[in-house]
Design an enzyme around this catalytic site. Structure first.
Site, PDB file in Angstrom:
ATOM      1  N   HIS B  41      -3.029  -4.319  14.410  1.00  0.00           N
ATOM      2  CA  HIS B  41      -2.141  -4.480  13.236  1.00  0.00           C
ATOM      3  C   HIS B  41      -1.046  -3.423  13.191  1.00  0.00           C
ATOM      4  O   HIS B  41      -0.085  -3.541  12.432  1.00  0.00           O
ATOM      5  CB  HIS B  41      -2.958  -4.505  11.938  1.00  0.00           C
ATOM      6  N   ASP B  86      -8.915  -6.914  15.729  1.00  0.00           N
ATOM      7  CA  ASP B  86      -7.891  -5.891  15.434  1.00  0.00           C
ATOM      8  C   ASP B  86      -7.940  -4.772  16.474  1.00  0.00           C
ATOM      9  O   ASP B  86      -8.395  -3.647  16.185  1.00  0.00           O
ATOM     10  CB  ASP B  86      -8.095  -5.332  14.019  1.00  0.00           C
ATOM     11  N   GLY B 180      -2.323   5.141   7.566  1.00  0.00           N
ATOM     12  CA  GLY B 180      -1.765   6.032   8.598  1.00  0.00           C
ATOM     13  C   GLY B 180      -2.830   6.483   9.584  1.00  0.00           C
ATOM     14  O   GLY B 180      -2.526   6.981  10.666  1.00  0.00           O
ATOM     15  N   SER B 182      -5.012   4.217  10.631  1.00  0.00           N
ATOM     16  CA  SER B 182      -5.295   2.991  11.410  1.00  0.00           C
ATOM     17  C   SER B 182      -5.083   3.205  12.897  1.00  0.00           C
ATOM     18  O   SER B 182      -4.154   3.902  13.310  1.00  0.00           O
ATOM     19  CB  SER B 182      -4.340   1.879  10.971  1.00  0.00           C
TER      20      SER B 182
END
Lengths: 185, 232
Positions: B41, B86, B180, B182
Site C-alpha cells: 500500500h 499487502d 508512517g 507502514s
C-alpha cells in the site's frame, strides 16, 4: 700542579628539583614500558577469523514436546551456534574464543551443509596454519562425541580467513547486530 | 511508533526509510544487499520508481546511506480496499555496503510458526500518535503477538483479519505502530540473538487504541512469493 682538565673542586650535589625531575622521568619511563607491554600482550590481540564447514546428517530437531520432527533451518542455526560455542568454551582456547556465526545452511540430499565463521583473539601472530590445524582437531575431536546433532566428522574443514574477509562475511550474514538488546520499558 | 523509545545507534541495522521526492512515506526492511521488503500500500499513490529513494541509519536526515530505487514489485493479488496481499519488494539501483550500522535480516522459512504472546519488536519513523507527523529519529517498541482468536473477535477486527495477516500489540493499546511505520519490520530473535523478520506493518484502526492492535502482513505466508521475486 697539573692543570689538566678535570673536575672542578666545586661540589656537584644535585639540587632537590633536579632529583624530583629525575624521579618523575624514571617513573614515566617505567609506566610507559609497562603500558606498552600490557597493550601488546593483552589489548593488541588480533581478531582472527576461521571458516568452518561440516555436514549435519538428516538432522531431526526435537521440538518442545520431545518428538523429533523435520528441522527448521532457524532452529538448526541456533543449535549449531550453541554447539560451536560449547566446543570452544570447553576447550584449551576458551580465553581466545570470541564467537561463531552460522553464515549459510545449505540443504543437501543427505543432510544440511553448514558454513560457520569462528572468531578468535590471539596476542601473537603465530602461524595461522598451525592454528587452523588446531581448530580443526578440536572440532573433530569434540564433534565425534556429540549427540546434539549427527555431524559427519570427516566432513569438517577449517580454513583461515583474512581479517577483512572475515569481518565482511560476518557483516554480510543475516540477522546479527552489534548492539545488545536493551529496549527499556 | 506510539509510546516507543528512540532506538540506539545500530540497534535495528535492517531498518530503512522509503522516500518519495525525499519525503519519508514508509518503512522497509533490508533482506539482501539489493532487496528490501515493504508494504504494497506504500505505492498506492506514487507509481514512478525513479522518484523513490531508500535511506539507511537511525536518522532520516542525515542518512547513513542513500540509494535510488531501480524497481518495486507489488504482490499481484494486492487490491487496496481489501488490504490482503499487502506486501512488495523493492530493488535498489546499487548494492548496499554492509557495516555495523547496516545489515540484512534473516527471513524465516515458510513452515516456521510463531506462537501468540511471543515478544516481538516494531520499529519505524512514523507518527507518535494518530494524525501526528513522521519522525526524524527511529523509534522502537516491544509488543506481543496476539492470537487470531482474540483478534477476530467482533469488537476487535472480526472478519477483516484474513489469512496472511496477524495482530500484534496489546489489547490495552498504548504500544503500537502508527502512520508512517507502514512497510516497516516486526522482528523477533532466537536464543543466539539471530533476528528474523516475521511481520510487515500493514494496517490498524487509529494508533494505540484499546481493542485495536496493529495488523501485520505475515512473512512466512508470503515466504515463497518473496523467493520467487528476489531469489532470496
Amino acid at each position: 700542579m697539573y692543570r689538566t682538565v678535570g673536575f672542578g673542586t666545586r661540589s656537584r650535589n644535585l639540587k632537590p628539583w633536579m632529583i624530583a625531575v629525575l624521579i618523575v622521568l624514571s617513573l614515566t619511563v617505567v609506566a610507559v614500558t609497562i603500558g606498552l607491554l600490557v597493550h601488546f600482550l593483552v589489548f593488541d590481540q588480533k581478531k582472527e577469523y576461521y571458516h568452518g564447514s561440516f555436514k549435519i546428517l538428516d538432522p531431526q530437531i526435537n521440538n518442545n514436546f520431545g518428538q523429533s520432527n523435520t528441522y527448521q533451518l532457524k532452529d538448526l542455526r541456533e543449535t549449531t551456534e550453541n554447539l560451536v560455542d560449547e566446543i570452544f568454551i570447553d576447550s584449551a582456547w576458551k580465553k581466545n574464543y570470541i564467537k561463531n556465526q552460522v553464515v549459510r545452511l545449505t540443504p543437501e540430499e543427505d543432510g544440511v551443509k553448514v558454513d560457520v565463521i569462528m572468531v578468535f583473539q590471539f596476542p601473537s601472530t603465530e602461524q595461522r596454519a598451525v592454528r587452523e590445524k588446531k581448530i580443526q582437531s578440536i572440532l573433530n575431536q569434540k564433534i565425534r562425541n556429540l549427540r546434539a546433532l549427527p555431524i559427519n566428522a570427516s566432513s569438517v574443514q577449517v580454513n583461515a580467513m583474512s581479517s577483512s574477509t572475515g569481518e565482511l562475511t560476518v557483516q554480510a550474514s543475516c540477522g546479527k547486530r552489534v548492539v545488545p538488546l536493551n529496549v527499556n520499558r | 511508533i506510539a509510546s516507543g523509545v528512540i532506538a540506539p545507534k545500530a540497534a535495528w541495522p535492517w531498518q530503512a526509510s522509503l522516500q518519495y521526492d525525499n519525503i519519508h512515506q514508509c518503512g522497509a526492511t533490508l533482506i539482501s544487499n539489493t532487496w528490501l521488503v515493504t508494504a504494497a500500500h506504500c505505492f498506492q499513490k506514487y507509481k514512478n520508481p525513479h522518484q523513490w529513494t531508500v535511506s539507511f541509519g537511525t536518522k532520516i536526515n542525515p542518512p547513513l546511506m542513500k540509494r535510488n530505487v531501480r524497481r518495486f514489485i507489488i504482490h499481484e493479488k494486492y487490491r487496496s480496499a481489501a488490504r490482503e496481499y499487502d506486501i512488495a519488494v523493492v530493488q535498489v539501483s546499487s548494492r548496499v555496503t554492509f557495516s555495523d550500522d547496516i545489515r540484512r535480516i534473516c527471513l524465516p522459512e515458510a513452515s516456521a510458526s510463531f506462537q501468540p504472546n511471543l515478544t516481538v519488536y516494531i520499529t519505524g519513523f512514523g507518527a507518535l500518535y494518530y494524525g501526528g507527523e513522521s519522525q526524524n529519529d527511529l523509534r522502537e517498541a516491544r509488543v506481543k503477538i496476539i492470537s487470531d482468536d482474540v483478534c477476530k473477535q467482533p469488537q476487535v477486527y472480526g472478519n477483516d483479519i484474513k489469512p496472511g495477516m496477524f495482530c500484534a500489540g496489546y489489547m490495552e493499546g498504548i504500544y503500537d505502530a502508527c502512520r508512517g511505520d507502514s512497510g516497516g519490520p516486526l522482528v523477533t530473535r532466537d536464543l543466539k540473538d539471530t533476528w528474523y523478520l516475521i511481520g510487515i506493518v500493514s494496517w490498524g484502526d487509529n494508533c494505540g487504541q484499546k481493542d485495536k492492535p496493529g495488523v501485520y502482513t505475515q512473512v512466512t505466508y508470503y515466504r515463497n512469493w518473496i523467493a520467487s521475486k528476489t531469489g532470496i
